[in-house]
Design an enzyme around this catalytic site. Structure first.
Site, mmCIF file in Angstrom:
data_model
loop_
_atom_site.group_PDB
_atom_site.id
_atom_site.type_symbol
_atom_site.label_atom_id
_atom_site.label_comp_id
_atom_site.label_asym_id
_atom_site.label_seq_id
_atom_site.Cartn_x
_atom_site.Cartn_y
_atom_site.Cartn_z
ATOM 1 N N GLU A 274 7.538 28.060 17.719
ATOM 2 C CA GLU A 274 5.994 27.874 17.753
ATOM 3 C C GLU A 274 5.565 28.855 18.701
ATOM 4 O OE1 GLU A 274 5.752 23.851 18.952
ATOM 5 O OE2 GLU A 274 6.134 23.093 16.794
ATOM 6 N N ASP A 353 10.500 16.348 13.633
ATOM 7 C CA ASP A 353 9.605 16.263 15.034
ATOM 8 C C ASP A 353 9.268 14.903 15.380
ATOM 9 O OD1 ASP A 353 8.202 17.018 17.321
ATOM 10 O OD2 ASP A 353 6.608 18.001 16.259
ATOM 11 N N GLU A 381 3.296 10.781 20.669
ATOM 12 C CA GLU A 381 2.738 11.844 19.590
ATOM 13 C C GLU A 381 2.511 11.392 18.320
ATOM 14 O OE1 GLU A 381 4.564 15.475 19.781
ATOM 15 O OE2 GLU A 381 3.226 16.311 18.313
#
Ligand code: GCV
Length: 666
Positions: A274, A353, A381
Site C-alpha cells: 500500500e 483484509d 475496521e
C-alpha cells in the site's frame, strides 16, 4: 478518581472468598524478590485483595531461580508457565520467572473477581502454560496523536509528535498484562513523518522509559520500522538490502538503538505494501529485506516481524487474472525456508483484509519452514467501528481451530502458531488493537470484551468464547447473574448478526470506501483495490476455482477440493470462491437471492432485539456504561437499517427476483 475506566481491574468489593484463610498467605516459588516484575506482582495482589476482600496478604518469595534465557518460543513459554496450589494453609504460585508469577497472581485475582471459590479452584494444582509464545498487540497509533482505524479517541502514547509516559501508560501495561499479553508494537505499521525518527536521539529517552514500564509487566517493546530509513533519515539514496552501504548504516543504527533502548525486543515491518517502500524497488525479494535486518538484529537477541500483506493495490477492475486473495501466497510461499530464524512472517487471518467472513489464509498450512505469526484485528475496521457490537472471539476460535491438513495430527492454525507443528523457533499471535484515550479505552464499553478476550484466548486457546465473555462481564460490569446472562446474550451472537445485515456469504466489502463504515454495495467495485463482488443481473461472486483465478487450489487437500466445488463449499464462503446465479440453491435449501433478503431482514430485527436487551439493564449497571452502550446501539440500528435496505434494493433491482415473503424492498 481517574478519568478513565479500570475495566477488568476494577477490583470492586466481593462477597465470595471473604473468609478464605488461604488468601492471607502467599508463597511465590522460584521468584526473585528483587525482580521488578515480582515487585509489581506483589503490589497488584496486595491492591486487588485489599479492595475486593479487605485482605492484606503476607507474601514470601522462596527458592529463587534464574529465568531461562528467552532464545526461542519454548523458553518463553517455559518462563511464563505457572502452577498454583493450596499448600500449608496458604497459596503457592510457582514459576521459572517473574512473568510466570505475575500471570499466576492475575489468575488468583481473576478467580476472586469472578467470585469463584478459591479453595475449589486451587484444590488440585492448577498448571497453565501459554498456548502461544508471542501474544502481541499492534497499535496503529501515529505520532500526531491520531490512530489509523482507531475508534476510541486519540492515542494515549502520542500527542503533537511527543511520546507520553504517565500513569495511564502504567495502567495500560497492567490491564494488558493481566490478560496475558507479552509484547506490544506502539506505532503504526505505516511509518511516516515523525515516526520514522523513533530510531533517533529525538525519542530514545522516552522510549527507554516506556520500555521499562512494559518490561515491569513482562511486556516486550517493539517498534514499527520504516523500511526506507536509510533514505528518509539516513540521507542515502538507496534502501537496497544487498547494498553494502545500506547494511553498514543499519549496523550502526541498530547498535545505537539497542544501546539506548535496552528493553527493545525487535521490529515490525510493513514493506512493499500500500505505497510503503520495500525490497521490490531494488529487484530483491521479501526474504532479502527481512534477512538483512534480522541478521543485524540477531546479536541483540531481537526479532524481525515481517508482514505478508503484500498485494497489487492498483488493479484494473477489468483484469480478471490478478486476484488479491492470491497475493500473500504468491509473494511469500516461493521462499519458504529462506527466511532466517529470527524472522517471523506475520499473516493476516484471511487473504483479503479482516472482513466479517473470510477463509483462512492459505499461507497458514502452506509455509512449513518459516516462523509464523497470525494477525487478527480487534480494531473494528470492517466490523462496526466499535459503534456496532461485534464480539470477535467466536471468529478467532474458528480461525484457531481451522484444520489446514499440512501434515501430521497437529495441523490446526493454533498448532502452527504455537510453534508445535513445525518446531518453529518463534511464533505467536498479534491483534491490531482497538484502544484509544476514551474514558473506557475502546469506544463502546462492550468492545472491551475483544481486548480482554484476545489476550485471554492467546494465553489459553482452550477457553471458550462463552467463558471469556462471562469473565469480562463479571470483572468489568457486574456479577449479578441476570445482568451477566443478558450481556452474554448480547455479545455471543453479535458477530453473526453483524454478518447477516452486512455483506453476505463471504463476499465481503460493500463498505463505504475509505471510512469502511456503512454500506456502499458498489463502493469498491470499480476501484483499484482488488476487492470485487462481480455482481451483474445474472449472478454474484468471484470465481476463484480452477476455472477462475485458481486461488482455491492453494489449500491443502481436502480443503482445496472442498472450496473448489460449489456443491461442497460451505455456504458462508460460497461467494468468496464462486460466481453463482442468484437462483443457485445453498445447502440451507434457500436460493442465493432469498438468503440475501432473509439474512438482511433478520439481521436488522436481531440487532433491534440486542438493543432492547440492553435497555433492560437501566439502573442495573453503572450509568456511564449504560448510556455509552445505549448511544452506540442507537447508531448501530441506523447502520443496520441502511445496510438492510441498500443491499436488498440493490440485489432486487439487479436480479429482478421478488422476495418470496413479499416484504418491503425499495
Ligand atoms: C495500517 C488496510 C487498512 C489500512 C492498514 C492496512 C494494513 O488496508 O485499511 O488502514 O494500514 O490494512 O494492514 O497495513
Amino acid at each position: 478518581m481517574k478519568d478513565y475506566a479500570q475495566l477488568w481491574l476494577d477490583y470492586k468489593e466481593k462477597r465470595e472468598n471473604k473468609d478464605c484463610e488461604e488468601l492471607k498467605r502467599f508463597t511465590f516459588s522460584g521468584a526473585d524478590k528483587e525482580d521488578v516484575i515480582v515487585k509489581n506482582a506483589s503490589a497488584e495482589l496486595t491492591r486487588g485483595l485489599a479492595a475486593m476482600l479487605s485482605i492484606e496478604p503476607v507474601i514470601v518469595c522462596a527458592d529463587t531461580a534464574v529465568p531461562l534465557e528467552e532464545t526461542d518460543g519454548e523458553a518463553i513459554r517455559d518462563n511464563e508457565e505457572y502452577r498454583i496450589c493450596i499448600k500449608d494453609g496458604g497459596i503457592d504460585i510457582a514459576a521459572k520467572s517473574g512473568k510466570g508469577i505475575l500471570y499466576g497472581v492475575f489468575d488468583v485475582l481473576r478467580t476472586v473477581a469472578v467470585e469463584k471459590s478459591v479453595k475449589a479452584e486451587y484444590a488440585e494444582e492448577k498448571r497453565v502454560r501459554p498456548s502461544e509464545p508471542l501474544r502481541m498487540l499492534n497499535h496503529w497509533d501515529n505520532m500526531d496523536g491520531s490512530i489509523e482505524r482507531g475508534y476510541s479517541g486519540e492515542s494515549f502514547f502520542y500527542e503533537d509528535n511527543e511520546i507520553i509516559v504517565d500513569e495511564r501508560t502504567k495502567d495500560y501495561a497492567r490491564l494488558i498484562a493481566s490478560t496475558g499479553i507479552n509484547a506490544v508494537v506502539i506505532n503504526n505499521v505505516n511509518v511516516k513523518q515523525a515516526a520514522s525518527y523513533m530510531i533517533t536521539d529525538r525519542y530514545f529517552a522516552k522510549l527507554a522509559e516506556l520500555g521499562e514500564i512494559f518490561a515491569g509487566y513482562g511486556i516486550g517493546l517493539f517498534l514499527s520500522l520504516n523500511y526506507a530509513s536509510t533514505i528518509e533519515i539516513g540521507g542515502m539514496d538507496s534502501a537496497d538490502p544487498l547494498d553494502e552501504g545500506v547494511i553498514a548504516w543499519w549496523k550502526d543504527k541498530m547498535a545505537e538503538v539497542f544501546k539506548k533502548i535496552p528493553t527493545l525486543k525487535g521490529f515490525l515491518v510493513k514493506a512493499d505494501s500500500e505505497g510503503r517502500p520495500g525490497p521490490f524497488t531494488y529487484g530483491r525479494t521479501q526474504a532479502d529485506g527481512a534477512n538483512m535486518l534480522a541478521d543485524i538484529a540477531k546479536q541483540y537477541g531481537a526479532i524481525i516481524i515481517w508482514r505478508c500483506f503484500v498485494y497489487n493495490c492498483r488493479q484494473d477492475w477489468r483484469d480478471r487474472k490478478t486476484d488479491r486473495a492470491r497475493a500473500g501466497y504468491d509473494n511469500f510461499m516461493p521462499m519458504d525456508g529462506d527466511y532466517h530464524d529470527n524472522v517471523i512472517l506475520q499473516i493476516k487471518n484471511g487473504p483479503m483484509d479482516f472482513q466479517i467472513r473470510e477463509p483462512i489464509s492459505p499461507l497458514l498450512g502452506g509455509l512449513k519452514k518459516t516462523n509464523q505469526m497470525l494477525e487478527v484485528q480487534i480494531a473494528q475496521e470492517y466490523t462496526g467501528h466499535q459503534i456496532d457490537v461485534c464480539y470477535l472471539i467466536p471468529m478467532f476460535k474458528e480461525i484457531l481451530g481451522f484444520k489446514t491438513y499440512c501434515g501430521g495430527s497437529k495441523d490446526s492454525v493454533a498448532d502452527i502458531i504455537s510453534g508445535e507443528t513445525f518446531g518453529s523457533r518463534y511464533s505467536g499471535i498479534a491483534a491490531v488493537t482497538n484502544t484509544g484515550n476514551d474514558f473506557n479505552w475502546t469506544g463502546n464499553y462492550l468492545a472491551g470484551a475483544n481486548l480482554y478476550g484476545f489476550g485471554r484466548l492467546a494465553f489459553e486457546n482452550g477457553l471458550s468464547a462463552e467463558q471469556i465473555a462471562e469473565e469480562f462481564v463479571r470483572m468489568s460490569i457486574s456479577g449479578d447473574k441476570e445482568v451477566v446472562d443478558t450481556i452474554m446474550e448480547i455479545l455471543l451472537p453479535s458477530r453473526e448478526i453483524y454478518e447477516r445485515y452486512t455483506s453476505p456469504l463471504g463476499i465481503g466489502w460493500m463498505v463505504t470506501p475509505a471510512t469502511h463504515y456503512g454500506c456502499s454495495v458498489d463502493g469498491y467495485e470499480y476501484d483499484r483495490w482488488g476487492t470485487y463482488h462481480r455482481a451483474d443481473h445474472l449472478g454474484i461472486g468471484v470465481d476463484r476455482t480452477d476455472k477462475g483465478t485458481g486461488y482455491a487450489l492453494l489449500y491443502n487437500e481436502p480443503n482445496a477440493s472442498m472450496y473448489n466445488s460449489p456443491e461442497d463449499c460451505p455456504d458462508e464462503l460460497v461467494l468468496f470462491f464462486h460466481h453463482l446465479p442468484y437462483t443457485h440453491k445453498l445447502h440451507s435449501g434457500k436460493t442465493v437471492i432469498q438468503h440475501i433478503y432473509d439474512t438482511h431482514f433478520e439481521g436488522y430485527e436481531e440487532a433491534k432485539a440486542l438493543a432492547a436487551k440492553w435497555d433492560t439493564l437501566k439502573g442495573r449497571v453503572d450509568e456511564e456504561i449504560f448510556e455509552n452502550v445505549k448511544e452506540r446501539f442507537g447508531l448501530q440500528l441506523v447502520n443496520a437499517r441502511e445496510w438492510c435496505d441498500q443491499v436488498n434494493s440493490y440485489f432486487y433491482r439487479k436480479s429482478g427476483i421478488e422476495d418470496e415473503k413479499g416484504r418491503q424492498i425499495w
